[in-house]
Write an enzyme that holds these catalytic residues in place. Structure first.
Site, PDB file in Angstrom:
ATOM      1  N   GLU A 183      70.447  21.338 107.955  1.00 21.14           N
ATOM      2  CA  GLU A 183      69.690  22.554 107.663  1.00 21.14           C
ATOM      3  C   GLU A 183      69.261  22.533 106.205  1.00 21.14           C
ATOM      4  O   GLU A 183      70.077  22.317 105.312  1.00 21.14           O
ATOM      5  CB  GLU A 183      70.560  23.779 107.943  1.00 21.14           C
ATOM      6  CG  GLU A 183      70.041  25.085 107.394  1.00 21.14           C
ATOM      7  CD  GLU A 183      68.665  25.450 107.935  1.00 21.14           C
ATOM      8  OE1 GLU A 183      67.760  25.732 107.110  1.00 21.14           O
ATOM      9  OE2 GLU A 183      68.499  25.442 109.178  1.00 21.14           O
ATOM     10  N   ILE A 241      64.550  34.398 122.180  1.00 14.14           N
ATOM     11  CA  ILE A 241      65.981  34.107 122.241  1.00 14.14           C
ATOM     12  C   ILE A 241      66.309  33.398 123.552  1.00 14.14           C
ATOM     13  O   ILE A 241      67.086  32.438 123.584  1.00 14.14           O
ATOM     14  CB  ILE A 241      66.807  35.403 122.102  1.00 14.14           C
ATOM     15  CG1 ILE A 241      66.592  36.016 120.717  1.00 14.14           C
ATOM     16  CG2 ILE A 241      68.294  35.134 122.325  1.00 14.14           C
ATOM     17  CD1 ILE A 241      67.160  35.218 119.566  1.00 14.14           C
ATOM     18  N   ALA A 300      68.354  27.752 118.569  1.00 12.13           N
ATOM     19  CA  ALA A 300      68.129  26.582 119.420  1.00 12.13           C
ATOM     20  C   ALA A 300      68.947  25.393 118.945  1.00 12.13           C
ATOM     21  O   ALA A 300      69.545  24.663 119.747  1.00 12.13           O
ATOM     22  CB  ALA A 300      66.642  26.233 119.439  1.00 12.13           C
ATOM     23  N   ARG A 311      52.599  43.286 121.782  1.00 12.25           N
ATOM     24  CA  ARG A 311      52.624  43.272 120.313  1.00 12.25           C
ATOM     25  C   ARG A 311      51.238  43.051 119.723  1.00 12.25           C
ATOM     26  O   ARG A 311      50.871  43.692 118.730  1.00 12.25           O
ATOM     27  CB  ARG A 311      53.579  42.175 119.828  1.00 12.25           C
ATOM     28  CG  ARG A 311      55.032  42.464 120.134  1.00 12.25           C
ATOM     29  CD  ARG A 311      55.911  41.285 119.802  1.00 12.25           C
ATOM     30  NE  ARG A 311      57.329  41.629 119.964  1.00 12.25           N
ATOM     31  CZ  ARG A 311      58.324  40.774 119.768  1.00 12.25           C
ATOM     32  NH1 ARG A 311      58.069  39.529 119.404  1.00 12.25           N
ATOM     33  NH2 ARG A 311      59.561  41.159 119.926  1.00 12.25           N
ATOM     34  N   THR A 358      66.657  33.295 114.117  1.00 10.36           N
ATOM     35  CA  THR A 358      67.573  33.956 115.046  1.00 10.36           C
ATOM     36  C   THR A 358      68.483  34.939 114.324  1.00 10.36           C
ATOM     37  O   THR A 358      68.709  36.061 114.789  1.00 10.36           O
ATOM     38  CB  THR A 358      68.426  32.918 115.801  1.00 10.36           C
ATOM     39  OG1 THR A 358      67.575  31.993 116.482  1.00 10.36           O
ATOM     40  CG2 THR A 358      69.328  33.602 116.819  1.00 10.36           C
ATOM     41  N   ASP A 362      57.959  22.254 109.059  1.00 12.83           N
ATOM     42  CA  ASP A 362      58.381  20.896 108.703  1.00 12.83           C
ATOM     43  C   ASP A 362      58.439  19.963 109.911  1.00 12.83           C
ATOM     44  O   ASP A 362      57.973  18.827 109.868  1.00 12.83           O
ATOM     45  CB  ASP A 362      59.765  20.912 108.033  1.00 12.83           C
ATOM     46  CG  ASP A 362      59.787  21.762 106.774  1.00 12.83           C
ATOM     47  OD1 ASP A 362      58.722  22.232 106.362  1.00 12.83           O
ATOM     48  OD2 ASP A 362      60.877  21.947 106.211  1.00 12.83           O
ATOM     49  N   ALA A 392      67.911  40.199 120.782  1.00 17.92           N
ATOM     50  CA  ALA A 392      67.696  40.598 122.175  1.00 17.92           C
ATOM     51  C   ALA A 392      67.236  39.419 123.022  1.00 17.92           C
ATOM     52  O   ALA A 392      66.456  38.583 122.574  1.00 17.92           O
ATOM     53  CB  ALA A 392      66.664  41.719 122.250  1.00 17.92           C
ATOM     54  N   GLY A 423      66.724  40.729 116.072  1.00 16.17           N
ATOM     55  CA  GLY A 423      67.586  41.709 116.707  1.00 16.17           C
ATOM     56  C   GLY A 423      68.497  41.091 117.743  1.00 16.17           C
ATOM     57  O   GLY A 423      69.384  41.764 118.274  1.00 16.17           O
TER      58      GLY A 423
END
Length: 587
Positions: free
Chosen positions: A166, A571, A147, A416, A175, A356, A181, A179
């Site tokens: 970062e 994603i 993002a 899930r 990310t 954070d 997807a 995977g």
């Protein structure tokens, strides 16, 4: 003459520490090779020295993940060679790869006749600070996951000056560990395969999959923007997609596109490269945001600390975009909102997913929402907690899930949370995935995840057996009952209907061996709650009003997934809202 220590030197196909071709020792130089075990398996390096000076480090064999392990190796190699010392710290966010590289380098130095302990006792080396860090910009993006990259690159492309900070030594967030997807309705491969889908169907699946707790307006933004986000990744980041779609649990149709390599690193590595080509965009690693600056009721910047130097920084900006991810790696925060999610449950998330952004925004009056909803991924490593990509045999509709008693206990393409809860109720709180060599060859899952396959087989967390009994024995699974289960399953495949759990995918039989069995259990994977936002990604206060100058995107923003997130929707969320925020702040 050239001296080779620690076995014959390997030059063909080797890579240098700078990513170029391996540098072959010249006359008068000595080379020693060393090895260790990294996150991706065996790691071999070669140290080339002359008169006691380390000239360069060649990576002879590595399966460390692109953008994470490879980034750590590059950073450490430069530090070690430039400063002639092994007294270096692991790169945050890639600790396992870092430690393996340091150990392998020490071994190689020892094989070359050096005293590795003396090298470790030398002066400590740390990465140098960037020459210039802009602190007065149009936009500050906090957090460099998918993002964050989408927002920063979009805003910079539109002419804004952008700094993305970062706190870890590597970028990519969750990310790069995923995977990669992405859920895309009406994608090309669906049209090719005659699969009917729509924006409305994806939105409905997301809402129903989250028990209608998510905000329909936010879900609609994701569903409507998913196709454009996929195209943006294709053309902006040169991401190539596998020529098929996966059927993730809870979706009504197959619509999830997977990058080549089946990894999020395919996305992040290419986006990072693109960012370096864009003027006005600076990425600063090892910079931890501590506090939002508020003036006159509006957010006007961020206070941060460089984690290596300890130096404080204040970034002044017209807009602050929080892209800091969730809190899956913060056990204290997890337990605060959901006591069931304690330290006994491992996590698939980045070590940086500690909430954070949520804490900083809450401190200035931001509203938090859905914080109790924490998702576990059902098929994870029982020792490390890592998500098992070899488990994609299930998503590729070529495996059944059974318990120690040899019986199926859930539909393999269920949500899930449903599979996770069912698994925790089984003996020892684990499940087992069963499939054959024929199915492995058909799907290509092992080829796409070679290092994980090797690792699982070496630790006997996946077992191969010529007979079903051989594959079951290490796990004490009842092989006789499992054979009955397989016979029943194959009968359902022949009839085209699963009478036990109403399997929604293609019913593929489990024929003759060799057989594979993988053991798995759930791990914390995603936190659905976070900062309350509106469709423009503006953070809302407790009265439901936007906080001027503050936006939130990705997992840090809640109320989109309800109480359960469908696979591959994160994603889509990250890149839809990331691009949306980047556009908004640059207008």
């Amino acid at each position: 003459m050239i001296a080779a220590a620690g076995g014959a030197s390997l030059f063909l196909g080797a890579c240098a520490s700078d990513g170029g071709a391996a540098k072959i020792p010249q006359s008068g130089q000595i080379a020693g090779s060393g090895s260790s075990t990294g996150k991706g398996g065996e790691l071999n390096v070669e140290c080339v020295l002359e008169d006691g000076k380390l000239l360069h480090i060649n990576v002879l064999k590595s399966q460390e993940s692109a953008g994470v392990g490879t980034e750590a190796i590059d950073v450490l190699s430069s530090l070690i060679v430039d400063n002639q010392t092994l007294n270096v710290d692991a790169v945050s966010g890639a600790t396992l790869s870092s430690r393996a590289f340091i150990l392998a380098t020490a071994d190689a130095l020892k094989q070359a006749g050096e005293d590795a302990d003396e090298w470790k006792a030398r002066a400590k080396a740390v990465p140098a600070l960037p020459d210039s860090i802009p602190t007065d910009v149009d936009v500050v993006v906090v957090g460099a996951g998918g993002a964050g990259y989408a927002a920063a690159l979009t805003a910079a492309r539109n002419g804004s000056s952008v700094v993305m900070i970062e706190k870890l030594g590597i970028t990519g967030g969750d990310t790069i560990l995923s995977g990669g997807a992405i859920s895309v309705p009406n994608n090309y491969f669906q049209r090719r395969d005659g699969i009917e889908d729509s924006v409305e169907k994806l939105a409905e699946d997301m809402l129903v999959g989250g028990d209608n707790i998510g905000d329909p307006e936010l879900v609609q933004v994701i569903a409507e923007g998913a196709y454009d986000a996929m195209e943006w990744l294709t053309f902006e980041a040169d991401v190539a997609w596998q020529p098929y779609q996966q059927f993730f649990g809870g979706h009504s149709v197959a619509r999830s596109l997977v990058p080549y390599g089946q990894e999020g690193s395919e996305i992040i590595v290419k986006l990072d490269k693109r960012c370096k080509e864009v003027d006005g965009l600076t990425i600063v690693r090892n910079m931890k945001a501590e506090e939002l600056v508020v003036e006159g009721g509006a957010v006007t910047g961020v206070k941060a600390t460089h984690t290596l130097s300890g130096d404080p920084y204040t970034f002044k900006a017209k807009h602050v975009i929080l892209a800091t991810g969730g809190f899956g790696s913060n056990v204290e925060m997890r337990v605060k909102y959901n006591p069931k999610m304690d330290e006994n449950i491992l996590s698939t998330d980045s070590v940086g997913a500690t909430g954070d952004g949520i804490s900083m925004a809450e401190a200035i009056g931001a509203n938090l929402i859905d914080m109790q909803y924490i998702q576990t991924y059902p098929t994870c490593d029982v020792e490390t907690g890592g998500l098992l990509y070899t488990g994609n045999m299930r998503l590729n509709q070529n495996a059944i899930c059974v318990n120690k008693e040899g019986k199926r206990y859930v539909e393999e393409l269920e949500r899930r949370d449903v599979i996770s809860e069912a698994t925790t109720q089984q003996t020892d709180g684990v499940g087992y995935m069963v499939f054959t060599q024929e199915q492995v060859d058909k799907t290509g899952v092992f080829n796409a995840n070679k290092s994980e396959v090797e690792n699982l087989l070496a630790r006997e967390k996946m077992v191969r057996g010529d007979t079903l009994e051989e594959a079951c024995k290490p796990f004490s699974i009842d092989a006789a009952e499992l054979q009955k289960t397989i016979d029943t399953w194959n009968g359902y495949c022949a009839a085209g209907k699963d009478d036990d759990f109403n399997y929604r995918g293609t019913l593929n039989p489990i024929n003759e061996g060799p057989y594979y069995v993988i053991v798995f259990k759930p791990s914390v994977h995603y936190t659905m709650g976070g900062l309350h936002i509106n469709p423009q990604a503006q953070v809302l206060d407790d009265a439901g009003e936007p906080i001027s100058g503050l936006m939130a995107i990705g997992e840090v923003a809640g109320h989109k997934m309800g109480d359960n997130r469908l696979g591959s929707c994160s994603i889509a969320d990250a890149f839809v809202f990331g691009r949306r925020a980047g556009e908004a702040v640059s207008k």
